[in-house]
Design a protein around this motif. Structure first.
Motif, mmCIF file in Angstrom:
data_model
loop_
_atom_site.group_PDB
_atom_site.id
_atom_site.type_symbol
_atom_site.label_atom_id
_atom_site.label_comp_id
_atom_site.label_asym_id
_atom_site.label_seq_id
_atom_site.Cartn_x
_atom_site.Cartn_y
_atom_site.Cartn_z
ATOM 1 N N VAL A 145 0.840 -1.204 0.000
ATOM 2 C CA VAL A 145 0.000 0.000 0.000
ATOM 3 C C VAL A 145 0.871 1.249 0.000
ATOM 4 N N LEU A 146 1.923 1.225 0.817
ATOM 5 C CA LEU A 146 2.820 2.383 0.884
ATOM 6 C C LEU A 146 3.473 2.647 -0.465
ATOM 7 N N LYS A 147 3.807 1.553 -1.148
ATOM 8 C CA LYS A 147 4.537 1.698 -2.403
ATOM 9 C C LYS A 147 3.617 2.014 -3.582
ATOM 10 N N TYR A 148 2.429 1.399 -3.607
ATOM 11 C CA TYR A 148 1.588 1.481 -4.804
ATOM 12 C C TYR A 148 0.243 2.144 -4.590
ATOM 13 N N GLY A 149 -0.143 2.366 -3.333
ATOM 14 C CA GLY A 149 -1.446 2.954 -3.077
ATOM 15 C C GLY A 149 -1.462 4.431 -3.419
ATOM 16 N N ASN A 150 -2.637 4.944 -3.847
ATOM 17 C CA ASN A 150 -2.680 6.378 -4.113
ATOM 18 C C ASN A 150 -2.854 7.150 -2.802
ATOM 19 N N ASP A 151 -2.662 8.462 -2.902
ATOM 20 C CA ASP A 151 -2.666 9.284 -1.684
ATOM 21 C C ASP A 151 -4.002 9.213 -0.974
ATOM 22 N N GLU A 152 -5.054 9.049 -1.776
ATOM 23 C CA GLU A 152 -6.401 9.030 -1.197
ATOM 24 C C GLU A 152 -6.582 7.847 -0.251
ATOM 25 N N ILE A 153 -6.258 6.663 -0.728
ATOM 26 C CA ILE A 153 -6.476 5.507 0.165
ATOM 27 C C ILE A 153 -5.471 5.485 1.306
ATOM 28 N N LYS A 154 -4.298 6.042 1.058
ATOM 29 C CA LYS A 154 -3.336 6.104 2.161
ATOM 30 C C LYS A 154 -3.882 6.974 3.284
ATOM 31 N N ALA A 155 -4.403 8.124 2.904
ATOM 32 C CA ALA A 155 -4.942 9.044 3.921
ATOM 33 C C ALA A 155 -6.127 8.409 4.636
ATOM 34 N N GLU A 156 -6.902 7.652 3.852
ATOM 35 C CA GLU A 156 -8.111 7.022 4.390
ATOM 36 C C GLU A 156 -7.761 5.914 5.378
ATOM 37 N N LEU A 157 -6.747 5.124 5.025
ATOM 38 C CA LEU A 157 -6.547 3.863 5.744
ATOM 39 C C LEU A 157 -5.385 3.845 6.736
#
Lengths: 372, 394
Positions: free
Chosen positions: B100-112
């Motif tokens: 997730v850290l490497k491939y997730g977009n900023d939106e889901i990172k902020a969400e999760l």
């Protein structure tokens, strides 16, 4: 052996309980850094280069069946291979056991027909005996004499095969509770053997008028220490033999084809090579760990010496057996190189006795002696 | 080269004391629950770890971590595992977090991410399928693009922790017309609405079968480019295969999968010091001494095994040692935890069952041997080349 620290496993549990009492920590807290220092790496590359040059397979074969190349021995002495092993206080260079094992691994890797392991073990024994053995040690350090050790306490009941006994000028041995240094006499004849090393079969009478260099409990402890160091150095050499054997098997499996494929693509072949490589790789780390403890924290790591030695013997035998087999019919011929490794994996270890008996020493060190 | 006892500074000592206290407070219940459920997770423990920043221990405190060094985080992990805190779902969450850290977009990172750090969100691995275990590239679970969403259809097996998790790191087939490695896409797939069916194992662990039928997820949960799933996985799989991992200067006793066996050896040694019915102690019997010494040697060899070899050596050792130790203690060894008269509270009996699974976790020891043969010994590839099996059959 000192009983001061008690059985190892109980000692470890006590250490953990102490740690827990002080800090609330319940796990073993040692670091595990297996890397070689810059100096140790330099030793590895310089001796590796020397032996690659001075102990190629052709020279190993040329020295057979006796197993000694005088020119190689001279070159090793020029590089102070024996002198490096003696403490500075006794006139040597004071190399530590880890560095000595680094050299020993290369000795094994190139099947060097030179008694590095026994000469180093014996020289260190002479140094430990102090002034009583000063003259003999000086002769060894100057390269004028070669010394070896008898691996088993001398008994009148049986002869003993002594490594390098066919070429050494002195043998250090334990006779009852006396550490002696016996000069070469008539009858130290070579006994050609499976391992292609210059063994001599010596009766107890060979040690009858030997010079006593230590007595009593000191002698027993010194001898035990010498044997422990022989196990470390031999273990390292066995790892080198295993590495060399495995390389032969791997290289052959890449180029030899059968049924339309290089044989290394068949898992029945590759997995044997992998298992041998794994045993050797783990064996190398365990051996160096044991050497580190012997050098820095002997009381805490005594059990590691017979463990590392027994495993190294098993790993080298496995690697050599697999190499002979992977090379198929060719591996079984005397022209094939795999059998050179196979002979020495057994020969360099069995001279010290049945390696499987180490399991009893391991048990004694871990659990203390049996009470019944 | 250095095997000296570690220097523990005051802060690290305090951390480890806190870990021991944590285990004293929450451990007993968690361990008993784990004997019962095999779920690899205890909610109270997980949330309490979250409160302390221990779920993402090396992250800064402002991000929900504890600001620990990697070394401190490793020690913390060692203490918790030594006390048998169930950490399987925490472990799978860690693996997916990396992706997730490497491939997730900023939106889901902020969400999760803050919720993962707190322990409220957990992840599991959706790799294996009924038809394919170690052959991960053969995945057949389909993902078909539909507007802003993807529609998932298929089945995953051995999805351990799905019952504790909110998302699965899902490997899907997005292109069935190309060579199998080139048609995969990975997603962080919500498990809400997915069918989860428990699977119980010989070792007592509970795992799951997970069913997706017309399961819809937004494209923003895609991890990595379409059809590039294999390279996304390579990072995570290497995590599981332990290739390319930086070795910290610590080692696990018994190796990667050998901790249970290493502990079993200690328990067997303690057992051997107890007097038997005839007044004799097994530890005085030469045959027992030799077997215990061999087991201890096996632990040392597995511990010393380097890199990716460690995974194989530790598993082989665990299987051999646990069987031999159980034999050594005799018929009472058959009694499990909770039964009156069980040896070492049933831990030896458990270790014999547990050890078998270690030969397949994260890919079988045979696959791992092939990896070592190819990448480390330079031997030719043994698996059929992709030109023969480039399409997924059936």
């Amino acid at each position: 052996m000192s009983q001061h620290y008690g059985p190892t496993w109980r000692h470890e549990v006590q250490q953990r309980e102490l740690m827990a009492a002080m800090t609330g920590i319940s796990v073993s807290l040692r670091q595990a850094d297996y890397s070689l220092s810059e100096e140790q790496e330099a030793v590895q590359s310089s001796f590796g280069a020397l032996l690659a040059r001075a102990s190629p397979i052709e020279k190993v074969r040329a020295a057979e069946p006796f197993g000694f190349d005088a020119e190689l021995w001279e070159q090793l002495n020029e590089m102070r291979a024996i002198a490096m092993a003696v403490p500075e206080a006794s006139g040597g260079d004071g190399a530590d056991l880890v560095a000595l094992c680094v050299v020993a691994e290369q000795i094994g890797r190139y099947l060097a027909p030179a008694p590095f392991v026994e000469a180093v073990s014996a020289a260190r024994l002479l140094a430990r005996a102090g002034s009583a053995a000063a003259a003999e040690l000086e002769a060894v350090l100057s390269g004028r004499a070669m010394v070896t050790l008898a691996l088993h306490p001398v008994t009148s009941a049986a002869d003993q095969l002594v490594p390098a006994g066919a070429i050494a000028d002195h043998v250090v041995a334990l006779v009852d509770d006396q550490l002696v240094c016996a000069p070469r006499t008539e009858g130290w004849d070579r006994a050609d053997n499976h391992g292609r090393t210059p063994l001599a079969r010596l009766p107890a009478v060979a040690f009858e008028n030997a010079k006593v260099i230590q007595s009593g409990e000191d002698a027993r402890l010194t001898f035990a220490q010498g044997i422990a160091e022989w196990k470390l150095l031999t273990g390292a050499a066995l790892i080198g033999i295993g590495e060399g054997a495995n390389s032969i098997g791997v290289e052959y499996a890449k180029v030899r084809s059968a049924f339309g494929s290089p044989i290394g693509a068949f898992q029945a072949v590759s997995h044997q090579l992998v298992d041998a490589a794994m045993a050797v790789a783990a064996g190398r780390r365990l051996l160096f760990k044991a050497a580190w403890f012997a050098e820095h924290e002997a009381h805490a790591g005594r059990h590691l010496i017979p463990m590392a030695y027994l495993h190294a013997e098993r790993a080298s035998l496995l690697a050599a057996t697999v190499a002979v087999h992977v090379l198929g019919g060719v591996g079984f011929t005397v022209d094939g190189d795999a059998q050179l490794f196979f002979r020495r994996a057994k020969g360099w270890s069995l001279v010290g006795g049945d390696p499987n008996r180490e399991i009893h020493l391991i048990a004694d060190l871990l659990f203390g002696p049996a009470t019944r | 080269m250095n095997f000296a006892t570690l220097d523990i500074d005051e802060a690290t000592g305090a951390l480890l004391s806190e870990a021991e206290t944590f285990c004293d407070e929450f451990g007993e219940d968690a361990v008993e629950e784990e004997w019962e459920t095999g779920s690899g997770f205890n909610e109270r423990v997980h949330l309490e770890m979250g409160r302390r920043g221990w779920l993402v221990a090396t992250w800064p405190k402002e991000e929900g971590g504890a600001g620990l060094t990697r070394f401190q985080a490793s020690l913390l992990d060692m203490v918790l595992r030594a006390r048998h805190i169930p950490l399987i779902t925490k472990g799978t969450t860690d693996v997916v977090l990396g992706a997730v850290l490497k491939y997730g977009n900023d939106e889901i990172k902020a969400e999760l991410l803050p919720r993962v750090a707190a322990g409220e969100i957990r992840f599991c691995l959706g790799y294996t399928e009924p038809d394919g275990g170690s052959d991960l590239a053969a995945a057949r679970t389909r993902a078909v693009r539909d507007g802003e969403d993807w529609v998932i259809d298929g089945q995953k097996m051995f999805t351990t922790g799905a019952q504790n998790a909110h998302y699965a790191f899902l490997v899907t087939r997005t292109n069935p017309d190309v060579e199998k490695h080139k048609g995969l896409t990975t997603f962080l797939c919500s498990l809400e609405g997915a069918g989860i069916s428990p699977v119980h194992t010989l070792g007592g662990e509970r795992t799951n079968m997970v069913f997706f039928e017309g399961h819809r997820i937004p494209d923003r949960f895609r991890l990595g480019p379409v059809d590039a799933g294999w390279s996304v996985l390579a990072g995570s799989l290497d995590e599981e295969h332990a290739i390319g991992q930086v070795e910290v200067a610590l080692e696990r006793r018994g190796g990667m999968y050998g901790m249970v066996a290493a502990e079993a050896v200690e328990l067997a040694i303690e057992w051997a010091h107890l007097s038997g019915p005839d007044g004799d102690r097994p530890i005085d019997d030469p045959f027992v001494r030799a077997r215990l010494a061999e087991a201890a040697l096996g632990v040392e060899v597995a511990t010393a095994s380097p890199g990716p070899m460690n995974r194989i050596a530790s598993s082989d050792m665990a299987i051999a040692v646990s069987a031999d130790l159980l034999d050594l203690v005799g018929p009472l060894g058959l009694l499990p935890h909770g039964q009156d008269g069980s040896v070492a509270d049933g831990w030896l009996e458990y270790s014999h069952r547990f050890a078998q699974g270690t030969a397949t976790y994260g890919g079988t020891v045979e696959v791992q041997r092939n990896l070592i043969a190819e990448r480390f010994l330079g031997l030719p590839r043994s698996t059929p080349s992709s030109r023969n099996t480039n399409k997924v059959v059936g």
